[in-house]
Every structure is written in structure tokens, then in C-alpha cells.
Motif scaffolding. Structure first.
Motif, PDB file in Angstrom:
ATOM      1  N   GLU A 295     -50.745 -14.994 -21.416  1.00 44.59           N
ATOM      2  CA  GLU A 295     -49.474 -14.714 -20.732  1.00 44.59           C
ATOM      3  C   GLU A 295     -49.131 -15.824 -19.725  1.00 44.59           C
ATOM      4  O   GLU A 295     -48.733 -15.568 -18.597  1.00 44.59           O
ATOM      5  CB  GLU A 295     -49.507 -13.350 -20.043  1.00 44.59           C
ATOM      6  CG  GLU A 295     -49.605 -12.189 -21.021  1.00 44.59           C
ATOM      7  CD  GLU A 295     -49.517 -10.843 -20.345  1.00 44.59           C
ATOM      8  OE1 GLU A 295     -48.724 -10.006 -20.792  1.00 44.59           O
ATOM      9  OE2 GLU A 295     -50.253 -10.623 -19.359  1.00 44.59           O
ATOM     10  N   THR A 296     -49.306 -17.066 -20.159  1.00 45.71           N
ATOM     11  CA  THR A 296     -49.000 -18.221 -19.306  1.00 45.71           C
ATOM     12  C   THR A 296     -47.825 -18.990 -19.896  1.00 45.71           C
ATOM     13  O   THR A 296     -47.742 -19.207 -21.110  1.00 45.71           O
ATOM     14  CB  THR A 296     -50.215 -19.156 -19.181  1.00 45.71           C
ATOM     15  OG1 THR A 296     -50.644 -19.575 -20.501  1.00 45.71           O
ATOM     16  CG2 THR A 296     -51.366 -18.459 -18.489  1.00 45.71           C
ATOM     17  N   LEU A 297     -46.928 -19.408 -19.033  1.00 39.59           N
ATOM     18  CA  LEU A 297     -45.765 -20.210 -19.408  1.00 39.59           C
ATOM     19  C   LEU A 297     -45.942 -21.596 -18.792  1.00 39.59           C
ATOM     20  O   LEU A 297     -46.145 -21.721 -17.583  1.00 39.59           O
ATOM     21  CB  LEU A 297     -44.485 -19.556 -18.898  1.00 39.59           C
ATOM     22  CG  LEU A 297     -43.164 -20.266 -19.199  1.00 39.59           C
ATOM     23  CD1 LEU A 297     -42.920 -20.329 -20.703  1.00 39.59           C
ATOM     24  CD2 LEU A 297     -42.007 -19.558 -18.509  1.00 39.59           C
ATOM     25  N   SER A 298     -45.889 -22.640 -19.617  1.00 42.53           N
ATOM     26  CA  SER A 298     -46.149 -23.995 -19.134  1.00 42.53           C
ATOM     27  C   SER A 298     -45.072 -24.950 -19.626  1.00 42.53           C
ATOM     28  O   SER A 298     -44.388 -24.690 -20.616  1.00 42.53           O
ATOM     29  CB  SER A 298     -47.535 -24.487 -19.587  1.00 42.53           C
ATOM     30  OG  SER A 298     -47.615 -24.514 -21.005  1.00 42.53           O
ATOM     31  N   TRP A 299     -44.964 -26.065 -18.901  1.00 41.56           N
ATOM     32  CA  TRP A 299     -44.015 -27.135 -19.259  1.00 41.56           C
ATOM     33  C   TRP A 299     -44.551 -28.452 -18.732  1.00 41.56           C
ATOM     34  O   TRP A 299     -45.063 -28.527 -17.605  1.00 41.56           O
ATOM     35  CB  TRP A 299     -42.639 -26.853 -18.674  1.00 41.56           C
ATOM     36  CG  TRP A 299     -41.650 -27.972 -18.891  1.00 41.56           C
ATOM     37  CD1 TRP A 299     -40.990 -28.276 -20.040  1.00 41.56           C
ATOM     38  CD2 TRP A 299     -41.225 -28.938 -17.930  1.00 41.56           C
ATOM     39  NE1 TRP A 299     -40.177 -29.362 -19.854  1.00 41.56           N
ATOM     40  CE2 TRP A 299     -40.306 -29.795 -18.565  1.00 41.56           C
ATOM     41  CE3 TRP A 299     -41.545 -29.162 -16.592  1.00 41.56           C
ATOM     42  CZ2 TRP A 299     -39.689 -30.851 -17.908  1.00 41.56           C
ATOM     43  CZ3 TRP A 299     -40.936 -30.223 -15.939  1.00 41.56           C
ATOM     44  CH2 TRP A 299     -40.018 -31.049 -16.592  1.00 41.56           C
ATOM     45  N   GLU A 300     -44.439 -29.492 -19.551  1.00 38.38           N
ATOM     46  CA  GLU A 300     -44.900 -30.825 -19.159  1.00 38.38           C
ATOM     47  C   GLU A 300     -43.764 -31.817 -19.354  1.00 38.38           C
ATOM     48  O   GLU A 300     -43.213 -31.917 -20.463  1.00 38.38           O
ATOM     49  CB  GLU A 300     -46.110 -31.242 -19.988  1.00 38.38           C
ATOM     50  CG  GLU A 300     -46.723 -32.559 -19.567  1.00 38.38           C
ATOM     51  CD  GLU A 300     -48.002 -32.870 -20.302  1.00 38.38           C
ATOM     52  OE1 GLU A 300     -48.668 -33.868 -19.946  1.00 38.38           O
ATOM     53  OE2 GLU A 300     -48.358 -32.123 -21.227  1.00 38.38           O
ATOM     54  N   PRO A 301     -43.384 -32.553 -18.303  1.00 37.73           N
ATOM     55  CA  PRO A 301     -42.267 -33.505 -18.451  1.00 37.73           C
ATOM     56  C   PRO A 301     -42.640 -34.670 -19.348  1.00 37.73           C
ATOM     57  O   PRO A 301     -43.759 -35.181 -19.295  1.00 37.73           O
ATOM     58  CB  PRO A 301     -42.010 -33.957 -17.008  1.00 37.73           C
ATOM     59  CG  PRO A 301     -43.304 -33.745 -16.295  1.00 37.73           C
ATOM     60  CD  PRO A 301     -43.946 -32.546 -16.937  1.00 37.73           C
ATOM     61  N   GLN A 302     -41.717 -35.062 -20.181  1.00 37.04           N
ATOM     62  CA  GLN A 302     -41.924 -36.220 -21.046  1.00 37.04           C
ATOM     63  C   GLN A 302     -41.678 -37.528 -20.310  1.00 37.04           C
ATOM     64  O   GLN A 302     -42.069 -38.586 -20.786  1.00 37.04           O
ATOM     65  CB  GLN A 302     -40.991 -36.129 -22.259  1.00 37.04           C
ATOM     66  CG  GLN A 302     -41.224 -34.911 -23.127  1.00 37.04           C
ATOM     67  CD  GLN A 302     -42.600 -34.907 -23.746  1.00 37.04           C
ATOM     68  OE1 GLN A 302     -43.055 -35.909 -24.314  1.00 37.04           O
ATOM     69  NE2 GLN A 302     -43.296 -33.787 -23.637  1.00 37.04           N
ATOM     70  N   CYS A 303     -41.024 -37.463 -19.169  1.00 36.43           N
ATOM     71  CA  CYS A 303     -40.763 -38.639 -18.338  1.00 36.43           C
ATOM     72  C   CYS A 303     -41.075 -38.285 -16.889  1.00 36.43           C
ATOM     73  O   CYS A 303     -41.038 -37.111 -16.504  1.00 36.43           O
ATOM     74  CB  CYS A 303     -39.295 -39.086 -18.441  1.00 36.43           C
ATOM     75  SG  CYS A 303     -38.716 -39.458 -20.103  1.00 36.43           S
ATOM     76  N   GLN A 304     -41.372 -39.296 -16.112  1.00 36.20           N
ATOM     77  CA  GLN A 304     -41.565 -39.063 -14.683  1.00 36.20           C
ATOM     78  C   GLN A 304     -40.234 -38.658 -14.067  1.00 36.20           C
ATOM     79  O   GLN A 304     -39.218 -39.313 -14.250  1.00 36.20           O
ATOM     80  CB  GLN A 304     -42.093 -40.324 -14.007  1.00 36.20           C
ATOM     81  CG  GLN A 304     -42.340 -40.159 -12.514  1.00 36.20           C
ATOM     82  CD  GLN A 304     -42.847 -41.441 -11.865  1.00 36.20           C
ATOM     83  OE1 GLN A 304     -43.054 -42.435 -12.533  1.00 36.20           O
ATOM     84  NE2 GLN A 304     -43.035 -41.407 -10.565  1.00 36.20           N
ATOM     85  N   VAL A 305     -40.246 -37.558 -13.353  1.00 37.21           N
ATOM     86  CA  VAL A 305     -39.016 -37.048 -12.758  1.00 37.21           C
ATOM     87  C   VAL A 305     -39.368 -36.284 -11.489  1.00 37.21           C
ATOM     88  O   VAL A 305     -40.418 -35.660 -11.401  1.00 37.21           O
ATOM     89  CB  VAL A 305     -38.268 -36.126 -13.757  1.00 37.21           C
ATOM     90  CG1 VAL A 305     -39.108 -34.923 -14.113  1.00 37.21           C
ATOM     91  CG2 VAL A 305     -36.926 -35.698 -13.217  1.00 37.21           C
ATOM     92  N   SER A 306     -38.500 -36.382 -10.516  1.00 32.46           N
ATOM     93  CA  SER A 306     -38.674 -35.625  -9.277  1.00 32.46           C
ATOM     94  C   SER A 306     -37.775 -34.406  -9.357  1.00 32.46           C
ATOM     95  O   SER A 306     -36.549 -34.504  -9.255  1.00 32.46           O
ATOM     96  CB  SER A 306     -38.312 -36.495  -8.065  1.00 32.46           C
ATOM     97  OG  SER A 306     -38.455 -35.762  -6.869  1.00 32.46           O
ATOM     98  N   ALA A 307     -38.388 -33.238  -9.561  1.00 31.21           N
ATOM     99  CA  ALA A 307     -37.604 -32.021  -9.779  1.00 31.21           C
ATOM    100  C   ALA A 307     -38.371 -30.821  -9.245  1.00 31.21           C
ATOM    101  O   ALA A 307     -39.556 -30.899  -8.928  1.00 31.21           O
ATOM    102  CB  ALA A 307     -37.289 -31.838 -11.259  1.00 31.21           C
ATOM    103  N   VAL A 308     -37.642 -29.701  -9.147  1.00 34.02           N
ATOM    104  CA  VAL A 308     -38.226 -28.414  -8.764  1.00 34.02           C
ATOM    105  C   VAL A 308     -38.004 -27.457  -9.929  1.00 34.02           C
ATOM    106  O   VAL A 308     -36.880 -27.312 -10.426  1.00 34.02           O
ATOM    107  CB  VAL A 308     -37.591 -27.857  -7.474  1.00 34.02           C
ATOM    108  CG1 VAL A 308     -38.142 -26.464  -7.176  1.00 34.02           C
ATOM    109  CG2 VAL A 308     -37.850 -28.793  -6.305  1.00 34.02           C
TER     110      VAL A 308
END
Length: 557
Positions: A295-308
Motif C-alpha cells: 500500500e505504498t505510492l511512489s514517484w521518481e522524477p526523470q529530471c532534476q526539478v525543484s518541486a513539492v
């Protein structure tokens, strides 16, 4: 220790003036020289020789001899010498004024760069010229110190012989390849110029190369730019002398960090990059993964980005409200939200600068864990909780007021639901809403499920009409059955009476010798013998029983 202070001074000086001079350096054109060499003031004869590996120790200076009294107007600059349009090299040019005295026989200039041994040149004056020029200021200039683009180092000027404390020291930095003059003429800086056309329907980039290094092959590739540019596919080679200096590069997704990189086939060749999709931040918000077991939701950015990145619940009006304590800052690392209820209303909100994007990974309900099931047997609503996993819920009942989107909760209780075992919700559910939220996870949406009006809540007249219709049904159906039975019995009695009458008529006739069945009327007709029978015929009289009013016919062969 002295070397440590030296490099600290180099770095501080670079930070101080490097930024302020960057813009001027980018467009300035360097001084050209045909050949490097040494030049001294007129009348002063100079001789040049390499400095000793192990120079002798310094001597005590004469009275009044110091750096300010000996050296003046020392300047450092970068010059360029060329053997062809794209075959130029850089040199450090050093100019100094020296107050010549009988105790000064020449000048020593040394340069040192990080990781390299010092390079020293000694310029001595002949005794005769030294005697003639004693007491005057003389100039010494040399531009034979080879340097590379962006190279930093230190310059030290001393007297010959070396007097303790009579020393001038400074740092320098050569122009970098950002300088247009270097990009056109110095091989280490010639990268070529890239231009491109985007073909989104075919997901291709058509790339053209100009101003590349002559007599060298050229390479192109697509890469994702981070600390280094990581290649995403095979390199494309453009051969030297090819009349068409272009290539087509396919791409899979227009990421903002996807760049075109080009370089010449040369050792340590500089590379040029252009990024066609650098403003397409919206392309980053994909690739969310959900593990239904953990029950884990994950995401990995494909590019370096400054975000929330935050979890939110999407309302019917499209607004996504942030869940409490459900936001993380992201740069390049993978982020994970543990114990997430995969409900279609649970979404991820990405905020970069003033812009926000909402993506709902559970909108297709593939991972939907639970639902409220409503059935309507006999006009009454039967409400059940059905879960595909064993879970605990908070179930509340509320009523929506007219003209308001809010719902005032009147009752709340906790419910435990086993896997695939529906649990019926007791109580009066008509004209109300259910507020349901999972309690055994960390992040869950609060879902409002409103029930339709029950039939029992209709106006009294409508209820009376339905009861009346039910009463009439119980009357009409038995009456119809009885009537059908009476009709059937009547038909049977009528049939029996008809048969009885026909049999009685047959018995009273007495002279019936034959019977002939009239196919047209399906009845029995008595046949009477006559005189005509002698001739082979019979007389068929009219039969009043059969309803035949015609005269008798003679039937003959």
C-alpha cells in the motif's frame, strides 16, 4: 602550508572578479600575435633561459631595495597566436617595469597551475646595457607562457639574483570557451552550432550542425542532463566532408532535461548542448507506482526539478484539497507515501514555482479497495460495506442542507470489514449521506456517499394508491379463476347435452340402414332406399337436424 594559502588566494580572487568580468569576457576579442617572444626596452639587451629546477636561496637586499621600489606597472593578459582559421593557441603575456640598479642583473618570471610543476623563465641583461640603463625604469615583456582556456594559475616575478622580500605575486585566469573568439578559432573550444526542428507527430528531432571543427567527424546524441548528460540511445556519426551535416534523432517523451549533445571526434573535445523541451515541466508528472501489497505510492522524477509533491482529495468541482501532513520536497530522489488507500478521489499534486498539476493514479479504479453497495429490494434501500481487503472504517451519517455543499454529521461509528464479506449498515438510511474513511492507513480520502429517497418517504396519497392497487389485485385474480372454471364447466355440459340429443334421434328413426357423413357439416344423414335404387342410386333427403334446408339430391355413379 604556503601552497595551501596560495590556492586559497587563487579561489578568492577568482570568485571576486570572475563573475563581474564574465559578460565582458564573453564578447571580447583577444589580441593577436604572430610569434611569441621576449621584448625589452630599447638599449637593454635581454637573454632568455629556462629557470633552474632548484634555484639558489634568496639574498639579503641592499638598503632601500624592496618590491615597490623595484617593480611597477605589472600587467597580465591573454593573447592568441594562429596558424590557421581554426588552429589558434593561447599565451599568457606578462609586462613589467623594473627600476634598474647595479645590484639587479635581470628578472625571473614563474607561473604555476594546479597539479602542474612551475614554469620559470629567466631574463638577464648584459653587463654593458645594464651599466648604460642603470637608475632608469626599463620594461620587460614576454608572451611565451602557454595556457589553456579557463586555466587558473599564479605568477611570481623576482629579481636576478633573488633578494628576500623583493617579489611580486598575482593570480590570473584565462578566458573560457564561453568567449566567442575562442569558440571560433581555438580547437579546444570549437563545438559546432546546433539547430533543430521538432516533429511531435513522429517524435523526432531533425538536427543540423554548422561551424564544426574542420577535418574531424562529428557525433550527435540525445541525453538527460543532470550532473552529467546521460545518453538515452545510440550516438549518430556525421562524417567529415559530408555535404549534409544533419541527422534525425527519435525520442520517446519530451522531457525538460532531454538535450541534444554534439562534439567533434577529438580527445577531451568540448561538447555543446541544446534542450528543445526545457519549458515542458508538465511532462515530468508521470510514472507513479502503487504497490497493492505494501500500500505504498511512489514517484521518481526523470529530471532534476525543484518541486513539492502532496497528496490531495479531488472534489466534484475539480478542486484538489491537500491532505494533512502529506507533502514532500523533491529534487532528484524518489519519494514514497506509505499506507495509502487507493481511492479514485485520492490524487497527487505537483507544485513547481507558481504552477501546480494534479494527477490521479487511481481514477480508473483498478486498485479500488472498497465500496458502498446499495440495493433496493421491495422499494427499501439495503446498504452494505464491501471491501476487497480486511480493513477498518469510520462510517458517519449526515444530512445535506438545501443550497449547501456541506454535510452535517449526526452519527459516527467504527466498522471492521473482513475481506470479501459485506457488512450491512443498520438504521434509517433514507434521505441521508454516508461519510466513510479508512482508519487502518495513513493517507485516505473522506468519501461522502448520498443515498436516494426511499419509496416509503413518498406522499401519503401515493402510498394509499399503491396499497389500493395491491388490494384490488387480490380480488381480481381469484374472480378471474372462478369465472374461467364456470365457463369450462358450462361448455362441457353443453357438449354432453348435444350428444345425448343426437343419440335419442338416432334411436327414434328405426329405418336407418346406412349413415352418411356430410363432410361439409360433420353430421350424420339418414339414407332412405327408393325405387331409384334399382337403377344404382340413393335418395338423400334434407336433414333438419343438420340445418340443411336444400332439397334432396340424387347421387349416382
Amino acid at each position: 602550508m604556503g601552497n595551501m594559502f596560495l590556492w586559497v588566494a587563487l579561489l578568492m580572487s577568482h570568485c571576486f572578479w570572475g563573475l563581474s568580468g564574465a559578460a565582458a569576457e564573453q564578447s571580447s576579442e583577444l589580441e593577436r600575435i604572430e610569434k611569441c617572444g621576449t621584448r625589452c626596452s630599447q638599449g637593454l639587451h635581454c637573454r632568455t633561459k629556462p629557470g633552474a629546477w632548484f634555484p639558489p636561496p634568496c639574498q639579503d637586499p641592499a638598503q632601500g631595495l624592496n618590491s615597490s621600489s623595484v617593480f611597477a606597472n605589472i600587467s597580465l593578459s591573454t593573447v592568441m597566436s594562429c596558424e590557421g582559421r581554426q588552429k589558434c593557441s593561447l599565451h599568457l603575456q606578462i609586462k613589467t617595469s623594473v627600476h634598474l640598479t647595479e645590484s639587479i642583473h635581470g628578472v625571473s618570471i614563474c607561473t604555476v597551475t594546479a597539479g602542474m610543476m612551475s614554469n620559470c623563465q629567466v631574463f638577464t641583461f648584459t653587463k654593458a646595457s645594464r651599466g648604460r640603463m642603470s637608475g632608469r625604469k626599463v620594461e620587460v615583456e614576454n608572451n611565451c607562457f602557454d595556457i589553456s582556456p579557463s586555466q587558473r594559475g599564479q605568477v611570481t616575478v623576482k629579481t636576478v639574483p633573488s633578494y628576500c622580500g623583493v617579489t611580486w605575486t598575482s593570480t590570473y585566469e584565462a578566458p573560457g570557451c564561453i568567449n566567442k573568439d575562442l569558440r571560433r578559432h581555438v580547437p579546444e573550444c570549437i563545438t559546432g552550432k546546433l539547430s533543430y526542428d521538432v516533429k511531435p507527430e513522429r517524435k523526432e528531432l531533425s538536427v543540423r550542425v554548422t561551424d564544426m571543427l574542420e577535418d574531424h567527424d562529428y557525433f550527435l546524441r540525445l541525453c538527460r542532463n543532470d550532473f552529467i548528460c546521460k545518453g538515452t540511445g545510440a550516438e549518430t556519426k556525421i562524417k567529415k566532408g559530408d555535404p549534409v551535416m544533419s541527422a534525425t534523432l527519435p525520442y520517446s517523451r519530451p522531457l525538460p532535461c532531454l538535450c541534444i549533445e554534439g562534439w567533434s571526434l577529438l580527445t577531451d573535445a568540448p561538447r555543446v548542448q541544446v534542450c528543445p523541451f526545457k519549458d515542458r515541466l508538465e511532462e515530468l508528472w508521470f510514472g507513479m507506482n502503487f504497490d497493492p501489497l505494501e500500500e505504498t505510492l511512489s514517484w521518481e522524477p526523470q529530471c532534476q526539478v525543484s518541486a513539492v509533491v502532496a497528496l490531495c482529495q479531488k472534489r466534484e468541482d475539480g478542486v484538489c484539497l491537500d491532505l494533512p501532513h502529506a507533502s514532500q520536497k523533491v529534487s532528484r530522489e524518489k519519494i514514497t507515501f506509505a499506507k495509502v488507500d487507493p481511492h479514485p478521489q485520492l490524487c497527487m499534486k505537483f507544485t513547481a514555482g507558481p504552477q501546480s498539476w494534479v494527477k490521479c493514479p487511481f481514477a480508473d479504479a483498478i486498485f479500488k479497495a472498497w465500496e458502498v453497495v446499495v440495493t433496493r429490494p421491495q422499494g427499501q434501500e439495503d446498504v452494505k460495506m464491501l471491501s476487497r481487503i480486511t480493513a477498518t472504517f469510520s462510517v458517519g451519517q449526515c444530512v445535506k442542507s438545501e443550497g449547501s455543499t456541506g454535510c452535517q454529521i449526526t452519527d459516527t461509528h467504527t466498522m471492521h470489514v473482513e475481506k470479501n464479506k459485506p457488512v450491512k449498515l443498520e438504521g434509517e438510511m433514507c434521505n441521508s449521506c454516508l461519510v466513510v474513511k479508512r482508519l487502518d492507513v495513513k493517507f485516505a480520502a473522506t468519501v461522502i456517499h448520498c443515498l436516494e429517497q426511499c419509496q416509503s418517504s413518498s406522499p401519503p396519497s401515493a402510498g394509499f394508491s399503491r396499497r389500493a392497487s395491491l388490494d384490488w389485485t387480490w380480488v381480481v385474480v381469484p374472480a378471474s379463476v372462478c369465472l374461467s372454471g364456470i365457463i369450462i364447466i358450462t361448455l362441457l355440459l353443453n357438449l354432453l347435452l348435444t350428444v345425448y340429443q343426437r343419440r335419442k334421434q338416432n334411436m327414434n328413426g328405426g329405418c336407418i340402414s346406412e349413415k352418411q357423413i356430410d363432410p361439409a357439416f360433420d353430421c350424420v344423414v339418414p339414407v332412405l332406399p327408393t325405387k331409384s335404387a334399382l337403377h344404382g342410386g340413393v335418395l338423400v333427403p334434407d336433414s333438419p337436424q343438420c340445418g340443411n334446408n336444400e332439397k334432396a339430391n340424387l347421387i349416382s355413379d
